[in-house]
Design an enzyme around this catalytic site. Structure first.
Site, PDB file in Angstrom:
ATOM      1  N   HIS A 162       0.816  -1.206   0.000  1.00 46.03           N
ATOM      2  CA  HIS A 162       0.000   0.000   0.000  1.00 46.03           C
ATOM      3  C   HIS A 162       0.858   1.268   0.000  1.00 46.03           C
ATOM      4  O   HIS A 162       0.631   2.166   0.819  1.00 46.03           O
ATOM      5  CB  HIS A 162      -0.930   0.007   1.214  1.00 46.03           C
ATOM      6  CG  HIS A 162      -1.887  -1.118   1.270  1.00 46.03           C
ATOM      7  ND1 HIS A 162      -2.498  -1.523   2.444  1.00 46.03           N
ATOM      8  CD2 HIS A 162      -2.363  -1.947   0.296  1.00 46.03           C
ATOM      9  CE1 HIS A 162      -3.298  -2.545   2.184  1.00 46.03           C
ATOM     10  NE2 HIS A 162      -3.229  -2.825   0.895  1.00 46.03           N
ATOM     11  N   PRO A 163       1.832   1.403  -0.882  1.00 47.46           N
ATOM     12  CA  PRO A 163       2.619   2.649  -0.910  1.00 47.46           C
ATOM     13  C   PRO A 163       1.723   3.825  -1.278  1.00 47.46           C
ATOM     14  O   PRO A 163       0.833   3.708  -2.122  1.00 47.46           O
ATOM     15  CB  PRO A 163       3.674   2.376  -1.985  1.00 47.46           C
ATOM     16  CG  PRO A 163       3.036   1.369  -2.891  1.00 47.46           C
ATOM     17  CD  PRO A 163       2.225   0.492  -1.978  1.00 47.46           C
TER      18      PRO A 163
END
Length: 562
Positions: A469-470
């Site tokens: 989930h950058p």
């Protein structure tokens, strides 16, 4: 070639924008994607989710540098390289985030992005299986449901009951009034098929004559003339260069790795860093690529005393039967991501809203789809979702083909380390409640010997994985925020005709998976871009534990195991 709008990246945000902008027949829209077609059974079949994520054809295959907080480990950072982007290779989990996450955005300087402002766009995007209500949409492009409604395995209900026995509430809809608690998990699956944004938004409008979709094209840099975006330089997979001109705007929707690095290659970012990478600075905007945030998780794994887990369905014959049923009827185990129950809790008292998320899986396996051990087992994916650590992404070359330098700085703050200690102890307590007694065998990992702060710290650093989930690398904020890259209209500060619309503009990472809020951002941004009146805010109430300042959970557990 010339367009009114050029969108870079046909992912979770780009497909939404392509649909909404090209709905105006007077506008000519170009959509640029380096990946190719999403017409693969491995993408379409929900249960095959681990396959496209591990294929070079569909995944950019980014990797971090050695992470100092993880004993020097390098961490994988998969990103979608295909129509639909990461929505075509992700786990299909649909979580909007807590209402307070968006109040946090508003308070951080993202004016007009509070919960009341974004709720109508969440509703616009989705078609919830139970129809429309105050919180859920009933006629949007993205179909959202609960897979097989937990009917195919009793472990789903047992996990929810265990959470309740541990002192936490049960919630019927964590995307509605109450996130906090345990209940069914939602997924983006439509008629047994992955509901990526390519399927939901792009497929229905591919026929539009004013929409041109260009695949196998790499965006090298934005053409900037006197502070105005005039076009984009592209390179095809066979090495040919092409320039696309734009009459109105260039819109970057390349994600939290792609968008900041494209800005940097265009001369927009920290001037000193750009010069070191061989790029002439055009605009000194130090926040580009900074503020990188991500979610980490571990797998809590147990042996199961009853032979009812998915570990018995991992052989070739079983997989063939599952695949055949899915091919013929789009039903059964092939039509789900298997994460059909979940939980959201607070890791400590004094937190107003949850910061920990659980994905329950009635199997013990790895992200690559292989069994974790012989025999039957189950696991829960868990981690703190509101890290205080911040990282960065930066180019090392003017060429797009050169992968960027990514450093997350995981677990480099005392609070993040303490949060993980809390998570391990709270999770073990939940998984040792009476509801799971008949199923629970040996604790495989972390293992009962992992109890002290030092042992937990070491085990987490050695075993933690990214939840992929950058986000937050082109932060949205006000003029007083030195790290803000875009304003509340998603326009890049100091430039004209250039916007960023994807998860990179999140000021802070929400408590949940990122596909749903990314789609919401694109829906709302489309109205900003078109100059349409924004949807009216919905001032809907949301649940907060009335004693959150003094208690970590609403009541005492039935079977405390500290």
């Amino acid at each position: 070639m010339e367009f009114d709008y050029v969108i870079i990246g046909a992912g979770s945000a780009g497909c939404v924008l392509a649909n909404r902008l090209s709905a105006d027949p007077s506008l000519n829209v170009g959509l640029i994607e380096f990946g190719g077609s999403d017409q693969s059974i491995f993408i379409k079949m929900p249960t095959a989710l681990s396959i496209p994520m591990n294929m070079d054809r569909f995944n950019w295959g980014f990797e971090s540098v050695e992470e100092p907080g993880l004993n020097g480990r390098r961490m994988d950072c998969p990103r979608g390289k295909v129509l639909g982007g990461s929505s075509s290779i992700n786990g299909m989990v649909y979580v909007r985030g807590h209402a307070c996450d968006f109040e946090e955005w508003r308070e951080a300087g993202a004016s007009g992005w509070g919960y009341a402002d974004v709720l109508p766009y969440f509703k616009k995007a989705e078609s919830w299986m139970s129809g429309e209500d105050t919180y859920r949409g009933g006629s949007g492009p993205v179909k959202v449901n609960n897979g097989n409604n937990m009917k195919l395995n009793p472990l789903y209900e047992a996990f929810i009951k265990a959470g309740n026995e541990a002192g936490y509430p049960i919630t019927g809809d964590y995307n509605g009034f109450q996130q906090e608690g345990f209940g069914p998990m939602h997924m983006t699956v439509d008629g047994g098929v992955r509901a990526s944004t390519a399927k939901a938004y792009l497929d229905p409008v591919k026929h539009r004559t004013n929409l041109t979709i260009m695949t196998d094209m790499m965006a090298e840099k934005v053409i900037l003339e006197n502070g105005v975006a005039r076009g984009i330089e592209l390179t095809s997979k066979d090495g040919k260069s092409e320039t696309i001109k734009v009459r109105k705007e260039v819109i970057l929707a390349a994600g939290s790795i792609g968008s900041p690095t494209l800005l940097q290659r265009s001369g927009v970012g920290d001037a000193a860093s750009l010069s070191a990478a061989g790029v002439e600075p055009v605009l000194d905007l130090p926040g580009v690529g900074q503020n990188l945030q991500d979610h980490l998780e571990v797998y809590f794994q147990y042996k199961c005393k009853e032979p009812l887990t998915l570990n018995s369905r991992l052989g070739l014959v079983s997989k063939g039967m599952i695949g055949t049923q899915w091919m013929l009827f789009k039903s059964g185990l092939g039509a789900t991501n298997h994460f059909e129950s979940c939980g959201f809790i607070r890791s400590r008292k004094g937190l107003k809203w949850p910061d920990v998320q659980y994905h329950f899986l009635p199997a013990a396996m790895r992200y690559d789809g292989r069994a974790a051990f012989e025999g039957h087992g189950y696991q829960v994916h868990v981690g703190p979702n509101k890290p205080s650590s911040r990282g960065s992404v930066s180019i090392t070359s003017p060429k797009a083909a050169q992968k960027p330098r990514i450093q997350f700085n995981y677990l480099t703050t005392d609070q993040d380390v303490e949060d993980w200690r809390n998570v391990i102890r709270l999770t073990r307590e939940i998984l040792n409640q009476p509801a799971l007694d008949r199923y629970r065998g040996d604790e495989i990992q972390p293992g009962l010997s992992i109890t002290s702060d030092e042992q937990i710290d070491q085990w987490v650093r050695e075993n933690v994985e990214s939840a992929y989930h950058p986000s937050c690398t082109c932060k949205m904020g006000d003029r007083d925020d030195t790290l803000a890259v875009v304003d509340s209209n998603c326009s890049v500060r100091g430039l004209q005709n250039l916007r960023v619309v994807d998860s990179s503009i999140f000021p802070t990472i929400p408590n949940g998976n990122l596909n749903a809020p990314t789609i919401m951002v694109a829906e709302k941004a489309a109205d900003h871009i078109l100059g349409k009146g924004l949807l009216s805010p919905i001032d809907a109430p949301y649940w907060i534990d009335e004693d959150w300042e003094n208690r970590q959970r609403p009541r005492e557990p039935k079977n405390a195991m500290m």
